[in-house]
Motif scaffolding. Structure first.
Motif, PDB file in Angstrom:
ATOM      1  N   MET A   1       0.836  -1.180   0.000  1.00  0.00           N
ATOM      2  CA  MET A   1       0.000   0.000   0.000  1.00  0.00           C
ATOM      3  C   MET A   1       0.882   1.244   0.000  1.00  0.00           C
ATOM      4  O   MET A   1       2.000   1.230   0.488  1.00  0.00           O
ATOM      5  CB  MET A   1      -0.898  -0.014   1.230  1.00  0.00           C
ATOM      6  N   ALA A   2       0.392   2.347  -0.535  1.00  0.00           N
ATOM      7  CA  ALA A   2       1.136   3.602  -0.577  1.00  0.00           C
ATOM      8  C   ALA A   2       0.216   4.740  -0.148  1.00  0.00           C
ATOM      9  O   ALA A   2      -1.004   4.630  -0.218  1.00  0.00           O
ATOM     10  CB  ALA A   2       1.663   3.847  -1.980  1.00  0.00           C
ATOM     11  N   THR A   3       0.835   5.827   0.287  1.00  0.00           N
ATOM     12  CA  THR A   3       0.097   7.029   0.645  1.00  0.00           C
ATOM     13  C   THR A   3       0.459   8.104  -0.360  1.00  0.00           C
ATOM     14  O   THR A   3       1.634   8.317  -0.658  1.00  0.00           O
ATOM     15  CB  THR A   3       0.447   7.479   2.082  1.00  0.00           C
ATOM     16  N   SER A   4      -0.547   8.782  -0.906  1.00  0.00           N
ATOM     17  CA  SER A   4      -0.331   9.794  -1.941  1.00  0.00           C
ATOM     18  C   SER A   4      -0.945  11.125  -1.536  1.00  0.00           C
ATOM     19  O   SER A   4      -1.905  11.171  -0.766  1.00  0.00           O
ATOM     20  CB  SER A   4      -0.969   9.353  -3.259  1.00  0.00           C
ATOM     21  N   ALA A 106      11.699   2.235   2.645  1.00  0.00           N
ATOM     22  CA  ALA A 106      10.791   3.305   2.216  1.00  0.00           C
ATOM     23  C   ALA A 106      11.215   3.830   0.857  1.00  0.00           C
ATOM     24  O   ALA A 106      12.399   3.884   0.537  1.00  0.00           O
ATOM     25  CB  ALA A 106      10.799   4.441   3.230  1.00  0.00           C
ATOM     26  N   SER A 107      10.227   4.227   0.059  1.00  0.00           N
ATOM     27  CA  SER A 107      10.514   4.898  -1.215  1.00  0.00           C
ATOM     28  C   SER A 107       9.586   6.102  -1.339  1.00  0.00           C
ATOM     29  O   SER A 107       8.439   6.071  -0.891  1.00  0.00           O
ATOM     30  CB  SER A 107      10.315   3.942  -2.395  1.00  0.00           C
ATOM     31  N   GLU A 128       4.051  10.194  -3.849  1.00  0.00           N
ATOM     32  CA  GLU A 128       3.669   8.861  -3.384  1.00  0.00           C
ATOM     33  C   GLU A 128       4.762   8.332  -2.463  1.00  0.00           C
ATOM     34  O   GLU A 128       5.942   8.339  -2.803  1.00  0.00           O
ATOM     35  CB  GLU A 128       3.491   7.893  -4.549  1.00  0.00           C
ATOM     36  N   ARG A 130       5.860   5.024  -0.041  1.00  0.00           N
ATOM     37  CA  ARG A 130       5.605   3.603   0.214  1.00  0.00           C
ATOM     38  C   ARG A 130       6.597   3.129   1.284  1.00  0.00           C
ATOM     39  O   ARG A 130       7.804   3.318   1.142  1.00  0.00           O
ATOM     40  CB  ARG A 130       5.805   2.805  -1.065  1.00  0.00           C
ATOM     41  N   SER A 132       7.466  -0.339   3.490  1.00  0.00           N
ATOM     42  CA  SER A 132       7.216  -1.775   3.599  1.00  0.00           C
ATOM     43  C   SER A 132       7.524  -2.270   5.007  1.00  0.00           C
ATOM     44  O   SER A 132       8.549  -2.908   5.251  1.00  0.00           O
ATOM     45  CB  SER A 132       8.071  -2.530   2.582  1.00  0.00           C
ATOM     46  N   GLY A 138       1.606   2.066   7.031  1.00  0.00           N
ATOM     47  CA  GLY A 138       0.693   3.157   6.695  1.00  0.00           C
ATOM     48  C   GLY A 138       0.862   4.359   7.610  1.00  0.00           C
ATOM     49  O   GLY A 138       0.811   5.505   7.172  1.00  0.00           O
ATOM     50  N   GLU A 141       4.044   6.087   6.571  1.00  0.00           N
ATOM     51  CA  GLU A 141       3.804   6.798   5.308  1.00  0.00           C
ATOM     52  C   GLU A 141       3.135   8.139   5.559  1.00  0.00           C
ATOM     53  O   GLU A 141       3.548   9.167   5.006  1.00  0.00           O
ATOM     54  CB  GLU A 141       2.932   5.954   4.381  1.00  0.00           C
TER      55      GLU A 141
END
Length: 167
Positions: A1-4, A106-107, A128, A130, A132, A138, A141
């Motif tokens: 999942m990612a936060t944008s 993290a990216s 964005e 991400r 892991s 989350g 993020e």
């Protein structure tokens, strides 16, 4: 999942003037000195014959500025490696920022669009993040997105001051 998230900043300067600043090594060093945190440095800067620009930067975030749950995951200050790329596109420009924290899962990826506006120029950012990490990814993020939002606001305030000084 990612936060944008997406942001927009307006500048009372034409897009070419803003692009010239964003890709200038002197500007990048000054921006890092003003808002880059501990251990900030311009690692490399190059412009191709075609006019594309690439800058590699390091920025620091002191551990006391990090949320407590992030401090528990990282020893000491956070050092972020960031690569910014820009190329002219029509009357504006497009760019990307890719950032990472060495050793962290993290990216951070950001698409940038610089375009003319009624005020002068508008800089749009689509970010964005991400992370892991089981269970807390989350939450981390969201904390990173919040910190990057503050950083972008500070950088854009600096950029506005920079452009006013050189104009």
């Amino acid at each position: 999942m990612a936060t944008s998230t997406e942001t927009s900043h307006e500048f009372p300067f034409p897009a070419p003037a803003l692009l010239a600043a964003l890709t200038d090594a002197e500007y990048l060093r000054a921006r890092l000195a003003a808002v880059g945190g501990a251990k900030a440095e311009l690692v490399s800067h190059e412009t191709t014959v075609g006019g594309e620009s690439k800058a590699v930067l390091k920025q620091g975030v002191p551990s006391d500025k990090l949320p407590s749950f992030v401090r528990s995951l990282i020893n000491g200050d956070l050092v972020i490696e960031r690569t910014e790329r820009w190329r002219q596109a029509g009357e504006g420009a497009v760019g990307t920022v890719v950032a990472s924290v060495p050793g962290a899962p993290a990216s951070i990826n950001c698409s940038l669009q610089l375009r003319p506006s009624a005020m002068g120029a508008e800089l749009l950012s689509a970010l964005e993040v991400r992370v892991s990490l089981p269970f807390v990814g989350g939450k981390v993020e969201k904390a990173i997105v919040e910190q990057i939002g503050r950083l972008l606001d500070a950088e854009n305030t600096f950029t506005l001051s920079w452009l006013r000084e050189i104009s």
